[in-house]
Motif scaffolding. Sequence first.
Motif, PDB file in Angstrom:
ATOM      1  N   LEU A 122       0.812  -1.185  -0.151  1.00  0.00           N
ATOM      2  CA  LEU A 122      -0.020   0.039  -0.074  1.00  0.00           C
ATOM      3  C   LEU A 122       0.760   1.219  -0.077  1.00  0.00           C
ATOM      4  O   LEU A 122       0.582   2.241  -0.796  1.00  0.00           O
ATOM      5  CB  LEU A 122      -0.874  -0.183   1.014  1.00  0.00           C
ATOM      6  CG  LEU A 122      -1.912   1.003   1.168  1.00  0.00           C
ATOM      7  CD1 LEU A 122      -2.983   1.325   0.179  1.00  0.00           C
ATOM      8  CD2 LEU A 122      -2.801   1.092   2.750  1.00  0.00           C
ATOM      9  N   THR A 123       1.960   1.498   0.855  1.00  0.00           N
ATOM     10  CA  THR A 123       2.857   2.331   0.845  1.00  0.00           C
ATOM     11  C   THR A 123       3.651   2.738  -0.521  1.00  0.00           C
ATOM     12  O   THR A 123       3.742   3.743  -0.832  1.00  0.00           O
ATOM     13  CB  THR A 123       3.713   2.036   1.961  1.00  0.00           C
ATOM     14  OG1 THR A 123       3.096   1.958   3.059  1.00  0.00           O
ATOM     15  CG2 THR A 123       4.859   3.327   2.233  1.00  0.00           C
ATOM     16  N   ALA A 124       3.844   1.572  -1.052  1.00  0.00           N
ATOM     17  CA  ALA A 124       4.532   1.823  -2.481  1.00  0.00           C
ATOM     18  C   ALA A 124       3.626   2.147  -3.430  1.00  0.00           C
ATOM     19  O   ALA A 124       4.017   3.049  -4.501  1.00  0.00           O
ATOM     20  CB  ALA A 124       5.399   0.359  -2.778  1.00  0.00           C
ATOM     21  N   ALA A 125       2.514   1.752  -3.147  1.00  0.00           N
ATOM     22  CA  ALA A 125       1.635   1.873  -4.307  1.00  0.00           C
ATOM     23  C   ALA A 125       1.415   3.584  -4.513  1.00  0.00           C
ATOM     24  O   ALA A 125       1.289   4.371  -5.263  1.00  0.00           O
ATOM     25  CB  ALA A 125       0.168   1.416  -4.325  1.00  0.00           C
ATOM     26  N   ILE A 126       1.075   4.150  -3.081  1.00  0.00           N
ATOM     27  CA  ILE A 126       0.745   5.636  -2.998  1.00  0.00           C
ATOM     28  C   ILE A 126       1.995   6.228  -3.355  1.00  0.00           C
ATOM     29  O   ILE A 126       1.820   7.315  -4.096  1.00  0.00           O
ATOM     30  CB  ILE A 126       0.195   5.754  -1.559  1.00  0.00           C
ATOM     31  CG1 ILE A 126      -1.097   5.069  -1.345  1.00  0.00           C
ATOM     32  CG2 ILE A 126       0.040   7.252  -1.482  1.00  0.00           C
ATOM     33  CD1 ILE A 126      -1.670   5.336   0.382  1.00  0.00           C
ATOM     34  N   THR A 127       3.138   6.203  -2.718  1.00  0.00           N
ATOM     35  CA  THR A 127       4.446   7.007  -3.015  1.00  0.00           C
ATOM     36  C   THR A 127       4.564   6.881  -4.358  1.00  0.00           C
ATOM     37  O   THR A 127       5.404   7.756  -5.170  1.00  0.00           O
ATOM     38  CB  THR A 127       5.227   6.597  -1.906  1.00  0.00           C
ATOM     39  OG1 THR A 127       5.524   4.962  -2.092  1.00  0.00           O
ATOM     40  CG2 THR A 127       5.218   6.995  -0.544  1.00  0.00           C
ATOM     41  N   GLY A 128       4.514   5.498  -4.846  1.00  0.00           N
ATOM     42  CA  GLY A 128       4.760   5.404  -6.441  1.00  0.00           C
ATOM     43  C   GLY A 128       3.928   6.213  -7.238  1.00  0.00           C
ATOM     44  O   GLY A 128       4.581   6.712  -8.471  1.00  0.00           O
ATOM     45  N   GLU A 129       2.627   6.316  -7.019  1.00  0.00           N
ATOM     46  CA  GLU A 129       1.773   6.885  -7.983  1.00  0.00           C
ATOM     47  C   GLU A 129       2.218   8.817  -7.803  1.00  0.00           C
ATOM     48  O   GLU A 129       2.024   9.265  -8.481  1.00  0.00           O
ATOM     49  CB  GLU A 129       0.337   6.994  -7.371  1.00  0.00           C
ATOM     50  CG  GLU A 129      -0.531   7.620  -8.355  1.00  0.00           C
ATOM     51  CD  GLU A 129      -0.736   6.737  -9.659  1.00  0.00           C
ATOM     52  OE1 GLU A 129      -1.621   7.317 -10.438  1.00  0.00           O
ATOM     53  OE2 GLU A 129      -0.222   5.851  -9.899  1.00  0.00           O
ATOM     54  N   LEU A 130       2.587   9.078  -6.459  1.00  0.00           N
ATOM     55  CA  LEU A 130       2.883  10.462  -6.357  1.00  0.00           C
ATOM     56  C   LEU A 130       4.157  10.697  -7.109  1.00  0.00           C
ATOM     57  O   LEU A 130       4.309  11.965  -7.408  1.00  0.00           O
ATOM     58  CB  LEU A 130       3.420  10.716  -4.905  1.00  0.00           C
ATOM     59  CG  LEU A 130       1.958  10.755  -3.786  1.00  0.00           C
ATOM     60  CD1 LEU A 130       2.388  10.866  -2.430  1.00  0.00           C
ATOM     61  CD2 LEU A 130       1.030  12.054  -4.230  1.00  0.00           C
TER      62      LEU A 130
END
Length: 840
Positions: A44-52
């Motif tokens: 979840l953290t990788a998904a959000i920060t990656g999208e940012l």
Amino acid sequence: MTPVALSTLWRIARRDLSASFRGLRLLFLCLFLGVAALAAIGSLTAAITGELTRKGRELLGGDIEIALTQRYATKAEKQAMADLGRVSETVRLRAMARGGSGPPMLAELKAVDDVYPLYGSLTVQTPSGVRPAPRPGPGQVLVEQGLAERLGVGPGSVIGFGRAEFRVAGVLDNEPDRVGEGFSLGPAALIRLEDLPATGLIQPGSLFQSKYRVRLPDDRTGRLDRLSESLKREHREAGWQVRDHSRAAPGASGFFESMGQFLGLIGLAALIIAGIGVSNGVTGYLSARRGSIATLKVLGASGRDIAGIYLLQLGVVAVAAILTGLAAGAAAPSAILSLIGDRLPVKPEFSLHPAPLLIAAAQGLLIAFIFTWLPLSRAGSTPPAAIWRAAIEPSGPPSRRDLLVVGAAVLLSVGLALGTADRPLYSASILAAAAGALLVLLGVGIGVKALARRLPRPTSPLLRLAISNLHRPGAQTPALVIAMGLSLTLFVLIAAIQTSLDAEIARSVPARAPAQFVLDVPSGGAETFRKVVRDAAPGAQVDLVPALRGMITAYGDQKVRDLKVIPREAWVLRGERGVTYAADLPAGSRIMAGEWWPRDYAGPPLVSLDDEVAADLGLGVGDMLTVSVLGREIPARIASLRRIDWDTMGFNYLMVFPPSTLAGAPHTLAGAVNLPPERETAAARAILAAFPGASVISVREVLGQARTLLDQMALAVLAAASVTLLAGMAVLTGAVAAARQSRTYDAVVLKTLGATRGQLLAVQALEYGLLGLLLGAVALAIGLGGAWWIIVQVFEFTWAPDWGRVLATLGAGLTVTLVLSLAGALPILSARPASALRSV
């Protein structure tokens, strides 16, 4: 002796596993919970920060952004920007929107030029769906949905900002650079840059920010970091705040990275706790299989063969649990995002993130190995006769070789956790705290066993048996203490964190906060402002202070532009901060060092600095601090250090100057107004009628936003801690299961001697009750200590748990653990003496 072929070992392991998998369900459950939690949090953290990161250009609005506060770029500065690439200019400020059927409300007004946006698309809502929109036309405004709903307006309606009125051209669906704009106190409204002067909102000293986004040519986008640092160094004195698209939303990225790392460490703690459950489950499983182990040894199987057979069994179950946990963890972000996606700054699409999954798998394998190696090694090296005596004779200490093997695996696990962390010291402190809690519980377990052995024998047979169970040969007291202690500690930890987060806003802030903040009051309008407010709300209390912005450019002998990297603790050096001047010591402050200046002071520039900021910068009374205000550098000597009470939510400024230093600079006033809730709307309307350029901020709405954020943080912590709690429950179940074989032996002997099921259950209840009462105090101390560290050190909030709820939760947790412990003992009560004695 010739070693047995691997294929033969696998055939024996497979046949035995198909008949006895039920005994390994605890191993499967514990590993599944731990790996799934770690994989889900990391994904979840990788998904959000990656999208940012992926949408960095769109979120920032360009490849590079240059922001200026309280001024526009000069002609020379604009030319320097144009030399870099295509430039888009926007101006952003807070303004009150009025019109429609609703009361005036605060909005984020943004004026854009004719090339906005450089990246992404500006879209509006229509009855037929979403469509792209050009920038607003002359006298038009695009408004965000929240603003349209609060004012009760729609396309064609008229709303006002300052001295100008605008016709609503549409309702915004997507403002591409909204996240990159940072924190806002109201919904957005977009107008043309050419229409901004008509509002009269930009006056000398007004708080506004002009931003210049640059779209670089394709051949210049390679080393943005070097270009950004170069621009910062060259134009720091001019107040340029430069960032590139790799840090388009630093606040959001930093928040999610920090929360992700914290929750990831909670997930790792859950995996470690689950590992204890794995150890208990393996111990119980091998205890139940001791007849098969002894038989294989009598038939000639070596210790290596025995270890190989059961290593294959446990490995198959562990790999199945890890793969299942990875699948659940990889799918969890999609489910979470579908539930809370609208509350996030971006909504990533489903994708696999290999790094967190690989880390979770590696940690799962290491934890499984760490907690299964010693029971397996002991089973392989114990002679057949000793295996049969294991029910009544304690096992010897592990060999030095086994300790070295397990120690190496532990170091690998810790190294993996620290090596993949952004803040290794922070991660190490959390892991050390978890290890310390486990060691404390282990010490308590050993102490309880020793104390029970030395206690005088009670006259009550049931109580005597309960105490004897704590220290008899083969007693699993340390394992039970760790299992029960972990469960109770987690109950206390969750309750203390939850109630402290609730109290952060509900108790401390509202009791002393003003009802409204008012910004951009003209510096000469102080008396008029007070009269307007008191006419609208008799008895209202008004506090007005000068409001300016300044950037620290040097401290002591150090120039900020010469710093290669700004230290994490020196956050005050990043960007501009609030600055004011005062003849008297501001309310809510007290002098910690130095002296306040006389009311009529007119000498060289002085400054009073927050004592915590001074400590971070290594400054003291008498040192020099240079602050750039409206482009003018002011070298000032530190006259005093102040301790600020931030909980008052009043006007607390880090830097305060004497009036003689800043009174002549263009500035506005900021006001704090205390008045009854029912007079807030009337006061706001009266203020805007007298001062159209002012902005009124409702503290109640700000606190509502803070409450939402805290609730989301509490929910995230609760979800992660709940997985840890489930792992703790599994550990408790495993500890009871591990002792089942020896307890069954005791139970059938007592039954043969005439004991009833009720008496056996009473003995179990007394044993677990005594442990629970003792561990309640231990869990309270450890859980409160952990919760205090998370609230105060991690979140930097006030420590304010609800003691009643904490104690009630501890009582409920004690009841749950006792029920689980007794439920695990029920199969012992139903064991028939004849069949049980034949199997022991």
